[in-house]
Write a protein that holds these residues in place. Structure first.
Motif, mmCIF file in Angstrom:
data_model
loop_
_atom_site.group_PDB
_atom_site.id
_atom_site.type_symbol
_atom_site.label_atom_id
_atom_site.label_comp_id
_atom_site.label_asym_id
_atom_site.label_seq_id
_atom_site.Cartn_x
_atom_site.Cartn_y
_atom_site.Cartn_z
ATOM 1 N N PRO A 44 0.831 -1.209 0.000
ATOM 2 C CA PRO A 44 0.000 0.000 0.000
ATOM 3 C C PRO A 44 0.863 1.256 0.000
ATOM 4 N N ASN A 45 0.440 2.247 -0.796
ATOM 5 C CA ASN A 45 1.146 3.524 -0.845
ATOM 6 C C ASN A 45 0.441 4.503 0.088
ATOM 7 N N MET A 46 0.758 4.370 1.370
ATOM 8 C CA MET A 46 0.081 5.175 2.384
ATOM 9 C C MET A 46 0.729 6.550 2.509
ATOM 10 N N THR A 47 0.025 7.444 3.153
ATOM 11 C CA THR A 47 0.527 8.811 3.362
ATOM 12 C C THR A 47 0.272 9.188 4.821
ATOM 13 N N ASP A 48 0.216 10.470 5.080
ATOM 14 C CA ASP A 48 -0.017 10.939 6.447
ATOM 15 C C ASP A 48 -1.400 10.551 6.949
ATOM 16 N N VAL A 49 -2.338 10.329 6.017
ATOM 17 C CA VAL A 49 -3.718 9.992 6.423
ATOM 18 C C VAL A 49 -3.729 8.721 7.252
ATOM 19 N N GLU A 50 -3.135 7.668 6.714
ATOM 20 C CA GLU A 50 -3.097 6.401 7.435
ATOM 21 C C GLU A 50 -2.124 6.463 8.618
ATOM 22 N N THR A 51 -1.112 7.319 8.484
ATOM 23 C CA THR A 51 -0.135 7.422 9.580
ATOM 24 C C THR A 51 -0.799 7.932 10.855
ATOM 25 N N LYS A 52 -1.738 8.864 10.682
ATOM 26 C CA LYS A 52 -2.474 9.365 11.843
ATOM 27 C C LYS A 52 -3.236 8.237 12.544
ATOM 28 N N PHE A 53 -3.834 7.347 11.758
ATOM 29 C CA PHE A 53 -4.558 6.200 12.350
ATOM 30 C C PHE A 53 -3.567 5.313 13.116
ATOM 31 N N ALA A 54 -2.411 5.095 12.507
ATOM 32 C CA ALA A 54 -1.418 4.219 13.146
ATOM 33 C C ALA A 54 -0.933 4.814 14.457
ATOM 34 N N ILE A 55 -0.756 6.134 14.481
ATOM 35 C CA ILE A 55 -0.312 6.795 15.719
ATOM 36 C C ILE A 55 -1.382 6.676 16.803
ATOM 37 N N GLU A 56 -2.633 6.872 16.427
ATOM 38 C CA GLU A 56 -3.733 6.753 17.394
ATOM 39 C C GLU A 56 -3.796 5.330 17.946
ATOM 40 N N SER A 57 -3.621 4.370 17.048
ATOM 41 C CA SER A 57 -3.637 2.960 17.463
ATOM 42 C C SER A 57 -2.493 2.678 18.435
ATOM 43 N N SER A 58 -1.315 3.215 18.129
ATOM 44 C CA SER A 58 -0.155 2.981 19.004
ATOM 45 C C SER A 58 -0.344 3.638 20.355
ATOM 46 N N LYS A 59 -0.966 4.811 20.333
ATOM 47 C CA LYS A 59 -1.223 5.522 21.607
ATOM 48 C C LYS A 59 -2.163 4.700 22.479
ATOM 49 N N ASN A 60 -3.230 4.176 21.898
ATOM 50 C CA ASN A 60 -4.177 3.364 22.665
ATOM 51 C C ASN A 60 -3.518 2.079 23.151
ATOM 52 N N ALA A 61 -2.712 1.488 22.295
ATOM 53 C CA ALA A 61 -2.041 0.238 22.680
ATOM 54 C C ALA A 61 -1.033 0.476 23.789
ATOM 55 N N PHE A 62 -0.402 1.663 23.776
ATOM 56 C CA PHE A 62 0.592 1.971 24.818
ATOM 57 C C PHE A 62 -0.042 1.956 26.206
ATOM 58 N N SER A 63 -1.270 2.449 26.311
ATOM 59 C CA SER A 63 -1.911 2.514 27.631
ATOM 60 C C SER A 63 -2.125 1.113 28.194
ATOM 61 N N VAL A 64 -2.174 0.123 27.327
ATOM 62 C CA VAL A 64 -2.336 -1.276 27.759
ATOM 63 C C VAL A 64 -0.973 -1.952 27.947
ATOM 64 N N TRP A 65 -0.099 -1.773 26.931
ATOM 65 C CA TRP A 65 1.181 -2.482 26.902
ATOM 66 C C TRP A 65 2.082 -2.074 28.073
ATOM 67 N N LYS A 66 2.017 -0.799 28.465
ATOM 68 C CA LYS A 66 2.906 -0.342 29.545
ATOM 69 C C LYS A 66 2.510 -0.972 30.888
ATOM 70 N N LYS A 67 1.274 -1.506 30.965
ATOM 71 C CA LYS A 67 0.820 -2.146 32.209
ATOM 72 C C LYS A 67 1.163 -3.640 32.254
ATOM 73 N N TYR A 68 1.629 -4.175 31.128
ATOM 74 C CA TYR A 68 2.113 -5.560 31.173
ATOM 75 C C TYR A 68 3.328 -5.592 32.103
ATOM 76 N N THR A 69 3.497 -6.662 32.824
ATOM 77 C CA THR A 69 4.689 -6.746 33.666
ATOM 78 C C THR A 69 5.904 -7.014 32.771
ATOM 79 N N ALA A 70 7.070 -6.754 33.298
ATOM 80 C CA ALA A 70 8.306 -7.003 32.559
ATOM 81 C C ALA A 70 8.385 -8.461 32.138
ATOM 82 N N LYS A 71 7.958 -9.337 33.043
ATOM 83 C CA LYS A 71 8.009 -10.775 32.714
ATOM 84 C C LYS A 71 7.036 -11.114 31.594
ATOM 85 N N GLU A 72 5.878 -10.488 31.601
ATOM 86 C CA GLU A 72 4.889 -10.760 30.540
ATOM 87 C C GLU A 72 5.426 -10.281 29.190
ATOM 88 N N ARG A 73 6.037 -9.111 29.163
ATOM 89 C CA ARG A 73 6.615 -8.611 27.907
ATOM 90 C C ARG A 73 7.756 -9.523 27.469
#
Ligand SMILES: NC(=O)c1ccc[n+]([C@@H]2O[C@H](COP(=O)([O-])OP(=O)(O)OC[C@H]3O[C@@H](n4cnc5c(N)ncnc54)[C@H](O)[C@@H]3O)[C@@H](O)[C@H]2O)c1
Ligand SMILES: O=C[C@H](O)CS(=O)(=O)O
Length: 488
Positions: A44-73
């Motif tokens: 896919p030839n993506m641009t900033d449009v899809e990049t914004k979605f990816a950033i939002e997705s990463s931001k939401n995922a961060f709120s979950v992933w940072k709560k995983y324990t070190a051992k779980e990661r």
């Protein structure tokens, strides 16, 4: 389509939030095999449009992933590592087909890339703070280390797998999320790694991969303040551009950039070892690595022997399709890279250098890719482009020297400072030269220095920060100071 033992690994869509998707425009970019110039697939030839979605997705995922324990990661990273090893042959084939390097090197790259995931699955559980001796009885001081947050990575074509895992592994180990934009010439290795990360159980959105036009994607990644860190591997001019963009919101960055490695052979060197080291440090990946030797300085007392032995080894290198087991040198990534290397040779010869072997376009097995017979230039001097620009191809420029202080001055006379190499059997000289060379990495009596256990990186215009080693995870952590008042 590429025929793989595990067809699920051939992904030709981007990955955002665990969903394989196309560009909103439906536009696609073709990917070709550099050895055959045949169509492999498209992305896919993506641009900033899809990049914004990816950033939002990463931001939401961060709120979950940072709560995983070190051992779980750690456990999930180890599963990813295990899946990569299970799929080693397919991943190596993808690298060779999209980048051109010989299969034996591609397999080595997969193992090298996987070693970062293994290493940082272990480092994940060793992220520690500290307590600090308080200056007064009414407070206690300590630090904790926390993940930086949403990160972005932009990577080059020459190591389509290892340059990705060298960034994603420490980021995820630290508790960060990562948005990757791989090189458009070699996207399929990155997409296969992302598929295996999903299969390992790494949650959707923790590792997103977007493909397409680098400028608008990078503009969004560097200007969007949600992206707290950019890690880039590529050419120095692009790295400088990305740092400038990110400066608008004080975006942290780590940079793995260009090189211009000197390779020095002193009069007391083991010449056979030096020739072996010259071959591996110059011609690995057809000379397309950032740590390839770019300038050879050979002491006059051993010059004739070195040149004679090096020429014999170079002329024995087998150029061809990387899928053939006997191949030791593959094609350039594209025609532009070939043309640039031809220009280097023309410039050097026009200024007095002598081409003693190679330098011609060849068509091994009738292949239409851009292959050059490995070249040796002698009587090179610092007025020639090959001695001051990054060659990124199979050309070995040779210069003579007679004095240690003189050769160190010449070796350091560059804006780059990534890798350097020298051969000697003197312990005293080993220390003098190691300390005098202005580079992030020094190979002593070896031409192959990269390993996950050691800090990889450069100084001057070769970059910022280190990857791998116990230092690599620090690039994705913040130190927080806690001051506890305890007055009764
Ligand atoms: N220091 C290291 O570890 C290391 C490793 C590999 C390669 N490199 C360097 O990378 C260079 C070769 O790789 P390359 O040709 O892919 O480098 P490059 O800088 O052209 O491209 C690297 C990445 O940047 C992207 N890019 C290109 N133009 C861009 C722009 N205007 N804005 C945003 N992104 C852009 C590309 O799509 C690619 O993903 C060499 O200089 C080599 O020394 C350094
Ligand atoms: O060129 C880029 C890589 O960093 C080279 S190495 O495989 O890490 O030596």
């Amino acid at each position: 389509m590429v025929s793989l033992l595990n067809p699920a690994l051939f992904k030709d869509q981007a990955l955002i939030n665990g969903i394989w998707c196309d560009a909103q425009s439906q536009l696609r970019t073709k990917v070709i095999n550099p050895a055959t110039l045949e169509f492999i697939g498209s992305i896919p030839n993506m641009t900033d449009v899809e990049t914004k979605f990816a950033i939002e997705s990463s931001k939401n995922a961060f709120s979950v992933w940072k709560k995983y324990t070190a051992k779980e990661r750690s456990t999930l990273l180890k599963k990813w590592y295990d899946l990569i090893l299970i799929n080693l042959n397919d991943l190596a084939k993808l690298i060779t087909i999209e980048q051109g390097k010989p299969l034996v090197e591609a397999r080595g790259e997969v193992l090298y890339g996987a070693s970062f995931i293994e290493w940082f699955s272990e480092q994940a559980r060793r992220i520690e703070g500290e307590t600090i001796a308080s200056p007064s009885n009414d407070r206690r001081l300590l630090t904790i280390r926390q993940p930086i947050g949403v990160c972005a990575a932009i990577t080059p074509w020459n190591f389509p797998a290892a340059m990705i895992t060298r960034k994603v592994a420490p980021a995820l180990a630290a508790g960060c999320t990562m948005i990757l934009k791989p090189a458009s010439q070699t996207p399929f290795s990155a997409l296969a790694l992302a598929e295996l990360a999903l299969q390992a159980g790494i949650p959707p959105g923790v590792f997103n991969v977007i493909t397409g036009d680098p400028s608008p994607i990078a503009h969004e990644l560097t200007h969007n303040s949600t992206v707290r860190k950019l890690t880039f591997t590529g050419s120095t001019p692009i790295g400088s551009l990305l740092m400038a963009h990110g400066a608008s919101h004080i975006q942290k960055s780590s940079m793995e950039l260009g090189g211009n490695a000197p390779f020095i052979v002193f009069e007391d060197a083991d010449i056979d070892a030096a020739v072996e080291g010259a071959i591996i440090s110059k011609f690995r990946n057809n000379g397309q690595t950032c740590v390839c030797s770019n300038r050879f300085y050979i002491h006059t007392l051993v010059y004739d022997e070195f040149i004679q032995k090096l020429k014999a080894k170079v002329e024995a290198l087998k150029i061809g399709n990387g899928l053939n087991d006997c191949t030791s040198i593959g094609p350039f990534i594209d025609e532009n890279a070939f043309i640039k290397n031809k220009e280097f040779i023309t410039d050097a010869v026009s200024k007095g250098a002598e081409l003693i072997c190679g330098g011609e376009r060849i068509y091994p097995d009738g292949l239409n890719g851009f292959f050059m017979s490995p070249a040796i230039l002698i009587n090179v001097d610092n007025t020639m482009r090959v001695s001051c620009e990054e060659i990124f191809g199979p050309i070995a420029p040779i210069m003579q020297f007679s004095d240690e202080k003189e050769v160190i001055l010449k070796a350091n006379d560059t804006e780059f400072g990534l890798a350097s190499y020298f051969y000697t059997q003197s312990l005293a000289r080993t220390w003098r030269v190691s300390e005098a060379l202005e580079y992030g990495m020094v190979g002593i009596n070896t031409g192959l220095i990269s390993t996950t256990e050691a800090p990889f990186g450069g100084i001057k215009q070769s970059g910022l920060g280190r990857e791998g080693s116990k230092h690599g995870i620090d690039e994705y952590l913040e130190i927080k100071y806690l001051c506890m008042g305890i007055s009764s």
